[in-house]
Design a protein around this motif. Sequence first.
Motif, PDB file in Angstrom:
ATOM      1  N   GLY A 119      66.298  61.535  22.956  1.00 16.48           N
ATOM      2  CA  GLY A 119      65.219  62.433  22.581  1.00 16.48           C
ATOM      3  C   GLY A 119      65.673  63.861  22.742  1.00 16.48           C
ATOM      4  O   GLY A 119      66.779  64.129  23.219  1.00 16.48           O
ATOM      5  N   ARG A 174      59.840  67.111  21.614  1.00 18.48           N
ATOM      6  CA  ARG A 174      59.487  66.210  22.724  1.00 18.48           C
ATOM      7  C   ARG A 174      59.235  64.791  22.224  1.00 18.48           C
ATOM      8  O   ARG A 174      58.268  64.140  22.590  1.00 18.48           O
ATOM      9  CB  ARG A 174      58.289  66.732  23.500  1.00 18.48           C
ATOM     10  CG  ARG A 174      58.575  68.014  24.217  1.00 18.48           C
ATOM     11  CD  ARG A 174      57.432  68.418  25.110  1.00 18.48           C
ATOM     12  NE  ARG A 174      57.731  69.752  25.631  1.00 18.48           N
ATOM     13  CZ  ARG A 174      56.832  70.685  25.801  1.00 18.48           C
ATOM     14  NH1 ARG A 174      55.572  70.445  25.553  1.00 18.48           N
ATOM     15  NH2 ARG A 174      57.183  71.859  26.263  1.00 18.48           N
ATOM     16  N   THR A 175      60.136  64.336  21.366  1.00 12.63           N
ATOM     17  CA  THR A 175      60.053  62.977  20.842  1.00 12.63           C
ATOM     18  C   THR A 175      61.302  62.206  21.244  1.00 12.63           C
ATOM     19  O   THR A 175      62.343  62.790  21.532  1.00 12.63           O
ATOM     20  CB  THR A 175      59.922  62.973  19.306  1.00 12.63           C
ATOM     21  OG1 THR A 175      61.025  63.707  18.752  1.00 12.63           O
ATOM     22  CG2 THR A 175      58.612  63.587  18.859  1.00 12.63           C
ATOM     23  N   ALA A 176      61.157  60.893  21.237  1.00 12.84           N
ATOM     24  CA  ALA A 176      62.276  60.021  21.602  1.00 12.84           C
ATOM     25  C   ALA A 176      62.435  58.943  20.536  1.00 12.84           C
ATOM     26  O   ALA A 176      61.477  58.598  19.827  1.00 12.84           O
ATOM     27  CB  ALA A 176      62.027  59.393  22.965  1.00 12.84           C
ATOM     28  N   TYR A 177      63.639  58.416  20.448  1.00 13.48           N
ATOM     29  CA  TYR A 177      63.966  57.412  19.452  1.00 13.48           C
ATOM     30  C   TYR A 177      64.744  56.286  20.137  1.00 13.48           C
ATOM     31  O   TYR A 177      65.735  56.554  20.808  1.00 13.48           O
ATOM     32  CB  TYR A 177      64.818  58.053  18.346  1.00 13.48           C
ATOM     33  CG  TYR A 177      65.232  57.087  17.269  1.00 13.48           C
ATOM     34  CD1 TYR A 177      64.342  56.720  16.267  1.00 13.48           C
ATOM     35  CD2 TYR A 177      66.504  56.536  17.266  1.00 13.48           C
ATOM     36  CE1 TYR A 177      64.721  55.826  15.277  1.00 13.48           C
ATOM     37  CE2 TYR A 177      66.886  55.642  16.281  1.00 13.48           C
ATOM     38  CZ  TYR A 177      65.994  55.293  15.293  1.00 13.48           C
ATOM     39  OH  TYR A 177      66.358  54.410  14.322  1.00 13.48           O
ATOM     40  N   ALA A 198      62.315  54.594  25.046  1.00 16.38           N
ATOM     41  CA  ALA A 198      61.780  55.732  24.287  1.00 16.38           C
ATOM     42  C   ALA A 198      60.403  56.136  24.813  1.00 16.38           C
ATOM     43  O   ALA A 198      60.104  57.331  24.935  1.00 16.38           O
ATOM     44  CB  ALA A 198      61.702  55.386  22.799  1.00 16.38           C
ATOM     45  N   GLU A 204      59.489  59.799  26.254  1.00 14.60           N
ATOM     46  CA  GLU A 204      58.418  60.638  25.701  1.00 14.60           C
ATOM     47  C   GLU A 204      57.378  60.981  26.761  1.00 14.60           C
ATOM     48  O   GLU A 204      56.875  62.107  26.795  1.00 14.60           O
ATOM     49  CB  GLU A 204      57.764  59.963  24.496  1.00 14.60           C
ATOM     50  CG  GLU A 204      58.620  60.081  23.260  1.00 14.60           C
ATOM     51  CD  GLU A 204      57.932  59.623  21.986  1.00 14.60           C
ATOM     52  OE1 GLU A 204      56.844  59.003  22.050  1.00 14.60           O
ATOM     53  OE2 GLU A 204      58.505  59.891  20.913  1.00 14.60           O
ATOM     54  N   SER A 205      57.088  60.044  27.627  1.00 14.98           N
ATOM     55  CA  SER A 205      56.151  60.316  28.719  1.00 14.98           C
ATOM     56  C   SER A 205      56.707  61.409  29.633  1.00 14.98           C
ATOM     57  O   SER A 205      55.998  62.340  30.018  1.00 14.98           O
ATOM     58  CB  SER A 205      55.891  59.034  29.511  1.00 14.98           C
ATOM     59  OG  SER A 205      55.125  59.301  30.655  1.00 14.98           O
ATOM     60  N   LEU A 263      58.982  63.687  28.818  1.00 18.37           N
ATOM     61  CA  LEU A 263      59.032  64.944  28.064  1.00 18.37           C
ATOM     62  C   LEU A 263      57.661  65.606  28.007  1.00 18.37           C
ATOM     63  O   LEU A 263      57.547  66.828  28.105  1.00 18.37           O
ATOM     64  CB  LEU A 263      59.556  64.703  26.641  1.00 18.37           C
ATOM     65  CG  LEU A 263      61.053  64.423  26.525  1.00 18.37           C
ATOM     66  CD1 LEU A 263      61.394  63.878  25.146  1.00 18.37           C
ATOM     67  CD2 LEU A 263      61.868  65.661  26.832  1.00 18.37           C
ATOM     68  N   GLU A 264      56.617  64.819  27.844  1.00 14.15           N
ATOM     69  CA  GLU A 264      55.268  65.371  27.774  1.00 14.15           C
ATOM     70  C   GLU A 264      54.765  65.864  29.120  1.00 14.15           C
ATOM     71  O   GLU A 264      53.982  66.795  29.184  1.00 14.15           O
ATOM     72  CB  GLU A 264      54.292  64.342  27.210  1.00 14.15           C
ATOM     73  CG  GLU A 264      54.395  64.191  25.720  1.00 14.15           C
ATOM     74  CD  GLU A 264      54.130  65.489  24.965  1.00 14.15           C
ATOM     75  OE1 GLU A 264      53.147  66.185  25.265  1.00 14.15           O
ATOM     76  OE2 GLU A 264      54.922  65.805  24.067  1.00 14.15           O
TER      77      GLU A 264
END
Length: 151
Positions: free
Chosen positions: A22, A27-30, A130, A134-135, A137-138
Amino acid sequence: MTCYQTFLSFDFGMKSIGVATGQSITRTAYPLQALKAQSGVPDWNQVDSIFYEWQPTHIVVGLPLNMDGSEQPFTKKTSFFAQCINTRYSITVYLHDERLSTIAARAEIFKRRGSAALLQKDCVDALSAAIILESWLENSYYQMQKISESS
């Protein structure tokens, strides 16, 4: 702290370790893949390749906790894995609460591809990584930014 940062996330398991990447701007993940592990030990050459390809600035490892927030026996094994990553790559590793990440991953896979897709554990593990990232990052990354901006 620079504007753009690349992250890797791991959903640690004894037989499989989910991996995601990510970045800080959206602030996204893959989800990337799930690495096979033997008693929690991955093929470190595969991990080296992932690090070389993505060149992360930070690592997030999902920390398994009981629903009440207390540690469970698996928490120590996960912390040891995180320490191995930190030592091997000299990189900052954050542990992040992973409660319900696998359930969320399974629900998302079921919604998108049906029940047959749930049999592909690799997909579940990578998507869990992911979701963990994302959690983080947020929540945590935002807090880090806020603190560093006020300094």
